[in-house]
Scaffold this motif. Structure first.
Motif, PDB file in Angstrom:
ATOM      1  N   ARG A   1       0.802  -1.224   0.000  1.00 53.35           N
ATOM      2  CA  ARG A   1       0.000   0.000   0.000  1.00 53.35           C
ATOM      3  C   ARG A   1       0.838   1.279   0.000  1.00 53.35           C
ATOM      4  O   ARG A   1       0.304   2.364   0.224  1.00 53.35           O
TER       5      ARG A   1
ATOM      6  N   ASP B   1       5.373 -11.475   5.225  1.00 54.93           N
ATOM      7  CA  ASP B   1       4.291 -11.218   4.281  1.00 54.93           C
ATOM      8  C   ASP B   1       4.245  -9.694   4.225  1.00 54.93           C
ATOM      9  O   ASP B   1       3.565  -9.062   5.027  1.00 54.93           O
TER      10      ASP B   1
ATOM     11  N   SER C   1       1.982  -6.825   5.951  1.00 51.23           N
ATOM     12  CA  SER C   1       0.922  -7.450   6.738  1.00 51.23           C
ATOM     13  C   SER C   1       1.456  -8.052   8.034  1.00 51.23           C
ATOM     14  O   SER C   1       1.107  -7.609   9.121  1.00 51.23           O
ATOM     15  N   ARG C   2       2.318  -9.064   7.908  1.00 45.98           N
ATOM     16  CA  ARG C   2       2.787  -9.745   9.105  1.00 45.98           C
ATOM     17  C   ARG C   2       4.159 -10.348   8.851  1.00 45.98           C
ATOM     18  O   ARG C   2       4.510 -10.674   7.713  1.00 45.98           O
TER      19      ARG C   2
ATOM     20  N   GLU D   1       3.439  -3.221   9.673  1.00 45.20           N
ATOM     21  CA  GLU D   1       3.551  -4.680   9.563  1.00 45.20           C
ATOM     22  C   GLU D   1       3.669  -5.311  10.966  1.00 45.20           C
ATOM     23  O   GLU D   1       4.554  -4.958  11.735  1.00 45.20           O
ATOM     24  N   LYS D   2       2.774  -6.240  11.290  1.00 47.01           N
ATOM     25  CA  LYS D   2       2.798  -6.881  12.607  1.00 47.01           C
ATOM     26  C   LYS D   2       3.968  -7.859  12.668  1.00 47.01           C
ATOM     27  O   LYS D   2       4.167  -8.654  11.743  1.00 47.01           O
TER      28      LYS D   2
ATOM     29  N   ARG E   1      -5.169 -16.155   8.930  1.00 45.06           N
ATOM     30  CA  ARG E   1      -5.979 -15.646   7.825  1.00 45.06           C
ATOM     31  C   ARG E   1      -5.316 -15.953   6.489  1.00 45.06           C
ATOM     32  O   ARG E   1      -4.147 -15.646   6.268  1.00 45.06           O
TER      33      ARG E   1
ATOM     34  N   GLN F   1      -1.838 -17.518   6.474  1.00 43.33           N
ATOM     35  CA  GLN F   1      -0.653 -16.686   6.686  1.00 43.33           C
ATOM     36  C   GLN F   1       0.244 -17.209   7.803  1.00 43.33           C
ATOM     37  O   GLN F   1       1.469 -17.286   7.656  1.00 43.33           O
TER      38      GLN F   1
END
Length: 542
Positions: free
Chosen positions: A175, A234, A237-238, A274-275, A325, A328
Motif C-alpha cells: 500500500r 508477508d 501485513s505480518r 507490519e505486525k 488468515r 498466513q
C-alpha cells in the motif's frame, strides 16, 4: 587547436578538475586525453600508423611518437620493419625491439577536437561507472537512505547520492505510494554491472531489510550478543523473526521488543504497520516450530527429517488460529523453519490413529488367524508388521497378557510360514516379469523388492547398477521454489538414501565398474571437501 606551451599546463588542470568533479582518479582522465590526442594524430598522419601520445605528469607537455616493431618478416610496412631496415636507426636492433620516433605535434581542427572531446567524455563516463559499481557493490546487503526522483511504470527511481537506485513495483510494500522528493529508506538487494552503467536494485520487501532494521534499533544485535537466525515476511501485513541470545542474562525477545515496545515499534512504523512476531530460536526443530506457530497452541509434533516435513496437532478450537488468515500464520512458520507443515486437529489425528489401529488389527486377524481381541493386543503392544512378530525376540511377546511360551512359538511359526509363502509367490512373479538370476542372487533385495524392480523395468544387475540412489529410495526436488516429491521404486520398503547408495555401489563393485581403491579415494575426497566447508563456515562465523 594546437598543443602549445601556453596551454600545456591547462591539460593537467582540466584533468584534475574533471577528476575532482566526477570523483575518479586523475590518471584515468590524463590517459583518456592521451588516447584522444593519439586519435587526432592518426587522422593527420594516417590511421595505419602506430601513433602514441604521452603527457608529462608534471609539465603537461604532450609528446607525439611513432612506434615500429622489428620483425623477421614484415606484414604491415607502417608498423613493422626488418632487422636490416632498423640498423640505420639502431645498430644492435633485434627482433622484438621497438623503434620510437618523435613526430611533430598536430593542429587539431574542429572535427578532431570534437572527436577528442567525445573520447575523453566516454572514458570519464566509464571510469565514473566503474567507481559507482565498486562503491555500491561493497554496500550491497545494507540499508541506504534516498530521495524519490520519479516513478516509471510502477517502479520508483531513487536518488541515493552518487547514483540512482531502482525500487521495482514487486519490491514495494503493497500500500505504499511515493511522490517526488519523498525521503525513502531501502535495502540494497543487488548491484549489477550492465552496458548502460551499474544497476542498483533496491527492496523494501526483502526479509533482510527487516533484519537490518532490527540491527539498527537493537544494539545487542549490532554487537553480536543477539543473532537473527531467520526472518519470514508477508510484506506490509505480518512477519516472524527468530532470535537467539549468546548471553544467558539477556532475553533475546525482550531486547528486540524494547522498553514498552519502543524498539519493535520503530521497525513496525518503518514497515507501514507490519505486525511482527518475535520468536526465540531453538536448535530442536519441533520446539522451534511450536514457538513459530504462536499464538496457536500445539499439542503434538511429528517430524520427518528426511522429507523435511513436520506434522502438527492442535486443539480443534485452535485450528483457525494456527492456520491464520488465508494460511498466513502456517505459511510464515513454514518459511521460518524451512519445513513443510501439515496441521491436524486432535479429532482428525485421533480418527487417523483409529483407522491405522483397525487396519493393523485386520492384517493380524487375516494372516495369523487370530480373533479380534488378540490382534488388538498385538497392535496395542506396538507391533506394526508380520516381520516384527516373526523375528522379534520371544521375550517381547511373553510380556503380552495371556501369552505363554507355547503361544509365542505358535505365533512366530504362523508369521514365518505366511511370510515364506508370500516370498515364494513374489519370487515366482519376479521371474515371470523377466528378472534375471544375477539380480535375484544380489544380497539385500527381498522377493517383493524384486517384483517392484521388475515392474519398473529393472531386471538385471547391470540395470540395477545404473540406478541413482533417489530413483530407488525416493527424494525431494525443489521446482520453482516448491518441494516436489520424487517417488522411489523401493520407497515403500523403507529403503533409505544411504542404503540405496550402498546397494548400488556394491552392484557396481561386483560388475567391476569401480574398484575399492576408487571408492576409498572418493570417500576421502568427499570427507576433505566437507571438512573444508565446515572450516569456511566457522571462519565466516568468526
Amino acid at each position: 587547436m594546437a598543443i602549445t606551451s601556453a596551454n600545456q599546463l591547462e591539460l593537467l588542470q582540466t584533468a584534475e578538475a574533471v577528476a575532482r568533479e566526477k570523483m575518479i582518479d586523475p590518471e584515468l582522465v590524463v590517459e583518456a586525453m592521451e588516447e584522444s590526442l593519439a586519435r587526432a594524430a592518426k587522422s593527420r598522419y594516417g590511421s595505419e600508423l602506430d601513433i602514441r601520445v604521452s603527457i608529462d605528469r608534471k609539465t603537461g607537455k604532450a609528446t607525439f611518437t611513432r612506434v615500429r616493431t622489428v620483425v623477421d618478416e614484415v606484414e604491415n610496412h607502417f608498423t613493422e620493419l626488418t632487422v636490416e631496415e632498423a640498423k640505420p636507426f639502431k645498430e644492435d636492433a633485434a627482433v622484438g625491439d621497438e623503434l620510437i620516433d618523435e613526430v611533430p605535434p598536430v593542429e587539431m581542427g574542429r572535427i578532431a577536437a570534437q572527436s577528442a572531446k567525445q573520447v575523453i567524455l566516454q572514458k570519464v563516463r566509464e571510469a565514473e561507472r566503474d567507481r559507482q559499481f565498486e562503491e555500491f557493490q561493497d554496500r550491497a546487503g545494507t540499508i541506504i537512505n534516498g530521495v524519490v526522483k520519479r516513478e516509471e511504470y510502477g517502479n520508483v527511481i531513487v536518488d541515493i547520492g552518487r547514483g540512482e537506485g531502482v525500487l521495482r513495483r514487486n519490491e514495494k510494500i503493497g500500500r505504499e505510494s511515493y511522490r517526488p522528493n519523498d525521503r525513502i529508506r531501502c535495502y540494497i538487494k543487488d548491484v549489477r554491472r550492465e552496458t548502460r552503467g551499474p544497476q542498483i536494485f533496491l527492496s523494501r520487501t526483502a526479509p533482510e531489510f527487516m533484519a537490518e532494521l532490527f540491527k539498527m534499533e537493537v544494539p545487542e544485535i549490532y554487537d553480536g550478543i543477539i543473532e537473527i537466525k531467520a526472518v519470514a515476511r508477508d510484506p506490509g501485513s505480518r512477519a516472524k523473526i527468530a532470535v537467539i541470545s549468546y548471553d544467558s542474562s539477556i532475553d533475546p525477545v525482550g531486547a528486540c521488543v524494547g522498553m514498552r515496545g519502543s524498539r519493535v515499534q520503530a521497525v513496525v512504523n518503518e514497515l507501514q504497520g507490519e505486525k511482527i512476531d518475535i520468536i526465540p530460536w531453538n536448535e530442536d526443530a519441533p520446539t522451534f516450530l511450536v514457538n513459530a506457530l504462536q499464538p496457536a497452541e500445539v499439542t503434538k509434533v511429528v517430524l520427518d527429517e528426511e522429507a523435511e516435513r513436520i506434522e502438527v496437532v492442535v486443539p480443534d478450537e485452535q485450528l483457525s488460529l494456527a492456520i491464520g488468515r488465508r494460511g498466513q500464520n502456517v505459511r510464515l512458520a513454514s518459511q521460518l523453519t524451512g519445513l513443510d507443515i501439515d496441521i491436524l486437529t486432535e479429532e482428525e489425528e485421533s480418527a487417523r490413529r483409529q483407522a491405522e489401529f483397525a487396519e493393523r488389527t485386520k492384517i493380524f486377524m487375516d494372516t495369523l488367524d487370530l480373533d479380534e481381541f488378540f490382534a488388538q493386543l498385538l497392535v496395542s503392544e506396538g507391533f506394526t508388521s508380520l516381520e516384527e512378530v516373526a523375528y522379534v525376540e520371544q521375550d517381547e511377546l511373553l510380556v503380552i497378557d495371556g501369552v505363554d511360551e507355547a503361544t509365542a512359538q505358535e505365533l512366530q511359526a504362523r508369521a514365518r510360514d505366511y511370510l515364506d509363502e508370500q516370498n515364494k509367490l513374489a519370487l515366482e512373479k519376479a521371474k515371470e516379469l523377466g528378472v534375471e538370476q544375477s539380480l535375484i542372487d544380489f544380497e539385500g533385495l527381498t522377493p517383493q523388492m524384486l517384483v517392484a524392480l521388475g515392474e519398473d523395468g529393472v531386471k538385471t544387475l547391470d540395470d540395477f547398477a545404473t540406478c541413482a540412489d533417489w530413483e530407488l529410495a525416493g527424494g525431494w526436488t525443489t521446482v520453482n521454489g516448491e518441494r516436489v516429491k520424487d517417488d522411489g521404486v523401493l520407497e515403500s520398503f523403507d529403503v533409505s538414501l544411504e542404503e540405496a547408495q550402498n546397494m548400488v555401489m556394491t552392484a557396481r563393485l561386483q560388475l567391476g565398474w569401480v574398484t575399492i581403491e576408487e571408492l576409498e579415494a572418493k570417500a576421502a575426497a568427499d570427507a576433505e571437501a566437507v571438512a573444508e566447508s565446515i572450516a569456511e563456515a566457522e571462519e565466516a562465523g568468526a
